[in-house]
Design an enzyme around this catalytic site. Structure first.
Site: not given
Ligand code: S3P
Length: 455
Positions: A30, A35, A107, A135, A181, A183, A342, A369, A373
């Site tokens: 994913k 990307r 996200g 988020r 992170s 991201q 994850d 998340k 979670r």
């Protein structure tokens, strides 16, 4: 599809499997799929992406790239993966979108695209579903604002929708991320591509480095300090703004985070053996495999492909074979949580079948998340009879316990849905998974694979 006894909504049910055998098909990674779409759009020209995951998250990024002016063609699809052809005018030729950019549940789309949009001279709005709107975005607004872009969000700049007014020439920054992170790191590096001077991102714990590898393979000089790519530890990444991004075709490896569900299913089931083909085993993504081996999981790994495990360009791959195992409890620290962020839900399920007390310390980021979670996993596994407790950001699980089928709530979170479905394979009776179809966010054929494995 049945009705959930908990919510009356659509639910899936999974009954105990007598035996599990086979080679489940895996979605393309994913993180890499997002990307690949973004970099193909920024580079311009004609790029092919083979084997991208066809989950709803990656589809959201494809939609956003199209809204910015790329032609995103689905050349071939098989219900799990998709081959894309992206024809793009390149970063300078992209245009202001006509409407709101819909990140859906993703996200990664939200954070990565904000980095891109910060360097494009127009107005855009990123939004998504109810989960996405809860988020945090302050972590992205702060660094991108300091590069000169204007960003605004709901609730005093903390929650989506997110408005981005970009700037063609950004200021380069030297930035230390507040939480580990990938991201946030990637958003800053993507913005840094068009900044004046060198942009550096420092992180206390090395997070997944796909953006860096993919930029390198497109001709960008991305420097790592310290140089050795050993996974873990503090690290700084630097790139110079203004360099030309070359177009490149990609083949996306199988997703190790999706593979983790089957690694655990096989390890905790008394009569199981599975092989997972050509899984990405990048050092920044393989922590869950290493943790399972530490717990006693019988996993054999055979390298495939031509990228060495310690290479810092391209993605190393391996075939993984896993069989029924006697698991023991381990202690998982905050750095390992960050590296296996994850996979923590499915590792919690593994811990319910491990002898002794497993502790998972410093897991607070799990609350940010697709759902909270920590809450979701504790409530669901407890409903199935597991001994699991939480103290602040720490989780403790006593095992082994015999799980008993029961209704579970996924909170519309794909990783919770797949964790409870795997639990259903070893629980007595039947386990119902409220809104189990949320698995399609990252793994569209998950329930088909699950049924094939027991056949
Ligand atoms: C991702 C980074 C991680 C991860 C997510 C994908 C990425 O998020 O949880 O599924 O592709 O960069 P954070 O950066 O918020 O930890």
């Amino acid at each position: 599809m049945a009705e959930s006894p908990l919510t009356g909504g659509p639910s899936r049910s999974v009954s105990r499997a007598a035996r599990l055998r086979g080679e489940p098909r895996l979605p393309g990674d994913k993180s890499i799929s997002h990307r690949a779409l973004i970099l193909a759009t920024l580079a311009g020209g004609d790029s092919r992406i083979a084997g991208a995951g066809d989950g709803r998250d990656v589809q959201a990024t494809a939609g956003i790239m199209a809204a910015l002016g790329a032609t995103v063609e689905r050349v071939h699809e098989d219900g799990l993966n998709v081959d894309y052809r992206v024809i793009s005018p390149g970063a300078d030729g992209l245009h202001e979108p006509d409407g709101v950019l819909d990140c859906r549940n993703s996200g990664t789309s939200l954070r990565l695209c904000s980095g891109v949009l910060a360097s494009l001279p127009f107005f855009s709005v990123l939004d998504g579903d109810a989960s996405l709107r809860s988020r945090p975005v302050a972590r992205i607004i702060e660094p991108l604002r300091s590069m000169g872009a204007a960003l605004y969000a709901r609730r005093s700049d903390t929650l989506p929708p997110l408005v981005v007014i970009g700037l063609t020439r950004l200021r380069a920054i030297d930035y230390t991320t507040r939480v580990p992170s990938a991201q946030v790191k990637s958003a800053i590096l993507l913005a840094g591509l068009r900044a004046e001077g060198p942009t550096t991102v420092r992180e206390a714990v090395a997070t997944r480095d796909h953006t860096e590898r993919m930029l390198r393979s497109r001709g960008i000089d991305v420097r790592r300090e310290p140089e050795a790519s050993s996974g873990g530890g503090p690290v700084a990444w630097t790139l110079d703004g203004g360099a030309r991004l070359a177009a490149k075709d990609d083949r996306v490896p199988a997703d190790p985070s999706a593979a983790a569900f089957w690694l655990v299913a096989s390890a905790i089931h008394p009569d199981a053996e599975m092989t997972l083909r050509a899984v990405g085993v990048n050092p920044t993504r393989r922590t869950a495999i290493d943790l399972l081996v530490r717990m006693g999981a019988q996993i054999t790994e055979t390298p495939v492909g031509d990228v060495a495990a310690d290479s810092d360009a391209g993605e190393p791959l391996a075939d993984l074979t896993v069989r029924s195992s006697e698991l023991r409890a381990i202690d998982i620290g905050p750095d390992e949580v960050a590296a296996a962020i994850d996979e923590i839900p499915i590792l919690c399920l593994a811990a319910t079948q491990a002898r002794g007390r497993t502790t998972i310390r410093g897991a607070g980021e799990l609350r940010n998340k697709e759902s909270d979670r920590i809450d979701g996993i504790v409530t669901g596994l407890r409903a199935l009879g597991a001994k699991i407790s939480v103290d602040g950001d720490d989780i403790t699980i006593e095992g082994p316990s015999q799980l008993v089928g029961a209704p579970t709530l996924t909170l519309d979170d794909h990783r919770l849905a797949m964790t409870f479905a795997v639990a259903g394979l070893i629980a007595s009776g039947s386990t119902s998974i409220d809104r189990g179809d949320s698995a399609a966010v990252s793994y569209p054929s998950f329930f088909t694979e699950l049924e094939r494995l027991r056949a």
